[in-house]
Motif scaffolding. Structure first.
Motif, PDB file in Angstrom:
ATOM      1  N   LEU A   1      -5.853   2.888  -2.777  1.00  0.00           N
ATOM      2  CA  LEU A   1      -4.904   2.889  -3.890  1.00  0.00           C
ATOM      3  C   LEU A   1      -4.858   4.235  -4.606  1.00  0.00           C
ATOM      4  O   LEU A   1      -5.900   4.809  -4.924  1.00  0.00           O
ATOM      5  CB  LEU A   1      -5.248   1.798  -4.903  1.00  0.00           C
ATOM      6  N   ALA A   2      -3.648   4.716  -4.841  1.00  0.00           N
ATOM      7  CA  ALA A   2      -3.370   5.953  -5.561  1.00  0.00           C
ATOM      8  C   ALA A   2      -3.887   7.207  -4.852  1.00  0.00           C
ATOM      9  O   ALA A   2      -3.848   8.295  -5.419  1.00  0.00           O
ATOM     10  CB  ALA A   2      -3.901   5.912  -7.000  1.00  0.00           C
TER      11      ALA A   2
ATOM     12  N   MET B   1       1.764   4.735  -7.526  1.00  0.00           N
ATOM     13  CA  MET B   1       0.620   4.600  -8.420  1.00  0.00           C
ATOM     14  C   MET B   1      -0.074   5.959  -8.420  1.00  0.00           C
ATOM     15  O   MET B   1      -0.398   6.504  -7.363  1.00  0.00           O
ATOM     16  CB  MET B   1      -0.343   3.528  -7.918  1.00  0.00           C
ATOM     17  N   ARG B   2      -0.313   6.471  -9.602  1.00  0.00           N
ATOM     18  CA  ARG B   2      -0.975   7.768  -9.741  1.00  0.00           C
ATOM     19  C   ARG B   2      -2.143   7.629 -10.707  1.00  0.00           C
ATOM     20  O   ARG B   2      -2.035   6.943 -11.728  1.00  0.00           O
ATOM     21  CB  ARG B   2      -0.005   8.802 -10.289  1.00  0.00           C
ATOM     22  N   LEU B   3      -3.235   8.278 -10.380  1.00  0.00           N
ATOM     23  CA  LEU B   3      -4.413   8.311 -11.252  1.00  0.00           C
ATOM     24  C   LEU B   3      -4.799   9.764 -11.489  1.00  0.00           C
ATOM     25  O   LEU B   3      -4.525  10.629 -10.645  1.00  0.00           O
ATOM     26  CB  LEU B   3      -5.582   7.555 -10.616  1.00  0.00           C
ATOM     27  N   ASP B   4      -5.476  10.023 -12.598  1.00  0.00           N
ATOM     28  CA  ASP B   4      -5.864  11.388 -12.941  1.00  0.00           C
ATOM     29  C   ASP B   4      -7.074  11.887 -12.156  1.00  0.00           C
ATOM     30  O   ASP B   4      -7.455  13.049 -12.267  1.00  0.00           O
ATOM     31  CB  ASP B   4      -6.110  11.535 -14.443  1.00  0.00           C
ATOM     32  N   ARG B   5      -7.675  11.030 -11.371  1.00  0.00           N
ATOM     33  CA  ARG B   5      -8.814  11.372 -10.517  1.00  0.00           C
ATOM     34  C   ARG B   5      -8.918  10.302  -9.435  1.00  0.00           C
ATOM     35  O   ARG B   5      -8.204   9.310  -9.497  1.00  0.00           O
ATOM     36  CB  ARG B   5     -10.094  11.470 -11.335  1.00  0.00           C
ATOM     37  N   PRO B   6      -9.774  10.457  -8.445  1.00  0.00           N
ATOM     38  CA  PRO B   6      -9.903   9.418  -7.424  1.00  0.00           C
ATOM     39  C   PRO B   6     -10.233   8.058  -8.047  1.00  0.00           C
ATOM     40  O   PRO B   6     -10.740   7.967  -9.163  1.00  0.00           O
ATOM     41  CB  PRO B   6     -11.050   9.921  -6.547  1.00  0.00           C
ATOM     42  N   LEU B   7      -9.937   7.019  -7.300  1.00  0.00           N
ATOM     43  CA  LEU B   7     -10.152   5.644  -7.748  1.00  0.00           C
ATOM     44  C   LEU B   7     -11.615   5.426  -8.117  1.00  0.00           C
ATOM     45  O   LEU B   7     -12.501   5.487  -7.261  1.00  0.00           O
ATOM     46  CB  LEU B   7      -9.732   4.674  -6.635  1.00  0.00           C
ATOM     47  N   ARG B   8     -11.860   5.222  -9.419  1.00  0.00           N
ATOM     48  CA  ARG B   8     -13.192   4.910  -9.931  1.00  0.00           C
ATOM     49  C   ARG B   8     -13.052   4.489 -11.390  1.00  0.00           C
ATOM     50  O   ARG B   8     -12.028   4.736 -12.024  1.00  0.00           O
ATOM     51  CB  ARG B   8     -14.145   6.083  -9.794  1.00  0.00           C
TER      52      ARG B   8
ATOM     53  N   GLY C   1      -4.050   6.298 -15.337  1.00  0.00           N
ATOM     54  CA  GLY C   1      -2.774   6.614 -14.707  1.00  0.00           C
ATOM     55  C   GLY C   1      -1.809   5.477 -14.871  1.00  0.00           C
ATOM     56  O   GLY C   1      -1.766   4.834 -15.920  1.00  0.00           O
ATOM     57  N   GLY C   2      -1.057   5.208 -13.809  1.00  0.00           N
ATOM     58  CA  GLY C   2      -0.096   4.129 -13.853  1.00  0.00           C
ATOM     59  C   GLY C   2       0.960   4.283 -12.792  1.00  0.00           C
ATOM     60  O   GLY C   2       0.813   5.062 -11.850  1.00  0.00           O
ATOM     61  N   HIS C   3       2.029   3.536 -12.965  1.00  0.00           N
ATOM     62  CA  HIS C   3       3.201   3.628 -12.099  1.00  0.00           C
ATOM     63  C   HIS C   3       4.429   3.386 -12.969  1.00  0.00           C
ATOM     64  O   HIS C   3       4.451   2.460 -13.777  1.00  0.00           O
ATOM     65  CB  HIS C   3       3.127   2.627 -10.946  1.00  0.00           C
ATOM     66  N   GLY C   4       5.415   4.256 -12.830  1.00  0.00           N
ATOM     67  CA  GLY C   4       6.598   4.136 -13.672  1.00  0.00           C
ATOM     68  C   GLY C   4       6.187   4.110 -15.138  1.00  0.00           C
ATOM     69  O   GLY C   4       5.349   4.900 -15.567  1.00  0.00           O
ATOM     70  N   PRO C   5       6.734   3.173 -15.906  1.00  0.00           N
ATOM     71  CA  PRO C   5       6.419   3.108 -17.334  1.00  0.00           C
ATOM     72  C   PRO C   5       5.140   2.337 -17.661  1.00  0.00           C
ATOM     73  O   PRO C   5       4.784   2.194 -18.824  1.00  0.00           O
ATOM     74  CB  PRO C   5       7.640   2.383 -17.910  1.00  0.00           C
ATOM     75  N   ILE C   6       4.425   1.865 -16.640  1.00  0.00           N
ATOM     76  CA  ILE C   6       3.220   1.060 -16.851  1.00  0.00           C
ATOM     77  C   ILE C   6       1.998   1.973 -16.778  1.00  0.00           C
ATOM     78  O   ILE C   6       1.811   2.688 -15.795  1.00  0.00           O
ATOM     79  CB  ILE C   6       3.099  -0.061 -15.796  1.00  0.00           C
ATOM     80  N   GLY C   7       1.168   1.940 -17.812  1.00  0.00           N
ATOM     81  CA  GLY C   7      -0.036   2.769 -17.844  1.00  0.00           C
ATOM     82  C   GLY C   7      -1.281   1.907 -17.897  1.00  0.00           C
ATOM     83  O   GLY C   7      -1.262   0.806 -18.462  1.00  0.00           O
TER      84      GLY C   7
END
Length: 172
Positions: free
Chosen positions: A25-26, A41-48, A53-59
């Motif tokens: 994921l991400a 889906m984007r995160l500011d660092r690897p999944l941990r 982060g979030g996707h679209g308007p969802i954080g």
């Protein structure tokens, strides 16, 4: 209003193979999130734990993470959504159940926007993700067509140029 929304799919793979989908994921080779059809889906660092982060308007932020088994994201926005969404796997004989759970309380305008806007889009996005997991695990794809309402919502969001809009598609 309390929201409890569950989607699942039985995958013809063992627990480790299904759990490996969650772990992507991400990431650069995301094999679960349907970023081809929806905001990535984007995160500011690897999944941990602690990644935001979030996707679209969802954080959200990663609240719990058990590699290969479960990840829980606590909502940060929209402000009227208080709760989490998570992906998890559990064995079922020789197969594995991949499940997505959204559990939240809605307040303010989100009490109305959840059933009218967010839920139909969320359900279509998660169904697309489970279909992607089916393809990735060798189960094939049983495409669930989007409802007319989902197509209308996506068209409206695209035309309005709202940040985090779904990717444009040649055919919706």
């Amino acid at each position: 209003m309390r929201v409890h929304d569950v989607h699942s799919r039985v995958l013809p793979v063992d627990l480790d193979a299904a759990g490996a989908l969650i772990d992507t994921l991400a990431g650069p080779d995301d094999r679960l999130w349907p970023h081809e059809r929806w905001p990535a889906m984007r995160l500011d660092r690897p999944l941990r734990v602690g990644a935001r982060g979030g996707h679209g308007p969802i954080g959200y932020r990663v609240e719990e993470y058990v590699p290969g088994r479960r990840v829980r994201f606590a909502f940060l926005r929209p402000k009227g959504l208080h709760g989490y969404h998570e992906w998890e796997v559990e064995p079922r004989g020789a197969d594995t159940v991949l499940r997505h759970v959204l559990a939240a309380d809605t307040v303010g305008v989100t009490v109305l926007s959840w059933p009218l806007l967010w839920r139909p889009l969320h359900d279509a996005l998660i169904d697309d993700g489970l279909e992607k997991a089916g393809v990735e695990s060798g189960a094939g794809c049983s495409r669930t067509p989007w409802s007319r309402w989902v197509r209308t919502l996506r068209w409206t969001v695209e035309r309005a140029g709202i940040a985090g809009s779904p990717p444009r598609l040649t055919a919706i």
